[in-house]
Motif scaffolding. Structure first.
Motif, PDB file in Angstrom:
ATOM      1  N   VAL A   1      80.191  26.328 -39.607  1.00 13.22           N
ATOM      2  CA  VAL A   1      79.700  25.194 -38.822  1.00 13.22           C
ATOM      3  C   VAL A   1      79.897  25.469 -37.340  1.00 13.22           C
ATOM      4  O   VAL A   1      78.954  25.377 -36.539  1.00 13.22           O
ATOM      5  CB  VAL A   1      80.399  23.875 -39.244  1.00 13.22           C
ATOM      6  CG1 VAL A   1      80.090  22.749 -38.267  1.00 13.22           C
ATOM      7  CG2 VAL A   1      80.002  23.489 -40.665  1.00 13.22           C
TER       8      VAL A   1
ATOM      9  N   VAL B   1      71.073  23.628 -40.666  1.00 15.07           N
ATOM     10  CA  VAL B   1      71.730  23.437 -41.966  1.00 15.07           C
ATOM     11  C   VAL B   1      71.609  24.697 -42.829  1.00 15.07           C
ATOM     12  O   VAL B   1      72.577  25.117 -43.466  1.00 15.07           O
ATOM     13  CB  VAL B   1      71.161  22.204 -42.693  1.00 15.07           C
ATOM     14  CG1 VAL B   1      71.671  22.119 -44.123  1.00 15.07           C
ATOM     15  CG2 VAL B   1      71.500  20.934 -41.926  1.00 15.07           C
ATOM     16  N   TYR B   2      70.444  25.318 -42.821  1.00 11.28           N
ATOM     17  CA  TYR B   2      70.242  26.530 -43.620  1.00 11.28           C
ATOM     18  C   TYR B   2      71.023  27.711 -43.041  1.00 11.28           C
ATOM     19  O   TYR B   2      71.529  28.548 -43.790  1.00 11.28           O
ATOM     20  CB  TYR B   2      68.756  26.858 -43.729  1.00 11.28           C
ATOM     21  CG  TYR B   2      68.030  25.884 -44.618  1.00 11.28           C
ATOM     22  CD1 TYR B   2      67.963  26.075 -45.988  1.00 11.28           C
ATOM     23  CD2 TYR B   2      67.425  24.759 -44.083  1.00 11.28           C
ATOM     24  CE1 TYR B   2      67.311  25.173 -46.807  1.00 11.28           C
ATOM     25  CE2 TYR B   2      66.763  23.847 -44.895  1.00 11.28           C
ATOM     26  CZ  TYR B   2      66.713  24.060 -46.256  1.00 11.28           C
ATOM     27  OH  TYR B   2      66.066  23.173 -47.077  1.00 11.28           O
TER      28      TYR B   2
END
Length: 136
Positions: A57, A120-121
């Motif tokens: 992240v 996100v991917y």
């Protein structure tokens, strides 16, 4: 092909490329200098969280989302050079100039996933790769 299928396909392609590149690099280093990779022992919840949640992240936001969003708005002509520079820096901060050849290439692959599919991917691709590395 819908967005989810395209994203999953790209993640699988990137994983296969990462796996192959990793094997090539480590096989070459083994032949040249006898480097052997020690298997990871005792995977703790903390290691898992750090490697498979926090790092993907944070690193995808710091090395892909923020700089490439800025680059796409203000430096469109230099976008590719910025992406390559970020990948080199991504590799370098992972330990040494040698890591540019390993994590730097992975940074370019995560950039590919990010550009084609979104944050996100890219995070998912990064997390899956880190999980694989953690369990080896």
């Amino acid at each position: 092909m819908n967005k989810l299928q395209k994203g999953v396909k790209d993640i699988l392609i990137v994983f296969a490329l990462q796996f192959a590149w990793c094997k090539i690099i480590f096989f070459t280093l083994f032949l040249l200098i006898g480097l052997e990779v020690e298997p990871t022992s005792d995977i703790t919840l903390g290691k898992f969280f750090l490697a498979c949640v926090f790092a993907p992240v944070w690193e995808e936001i710091a090395f892909r989302y923020v700089p490439l969003t800025i680059a796409s708005r203000y430096f469109k002509k230099s976008f590719i050079q910025i992406a390559i520079g970020l990948a080199i820096f991504f590799g370098y901060i992972h330990g040494s100039p040698l890591n540019i050849m390993i994590q730097g290439v992975w940074g370019l692959l995560f950039t590919f996933v990010y550009i084609r599919n979104g944050l996100v991917y890219a995070i998912a691709s990064h997390a899956i790769w880190n999980f694989y590395c953690l369990t080896q």
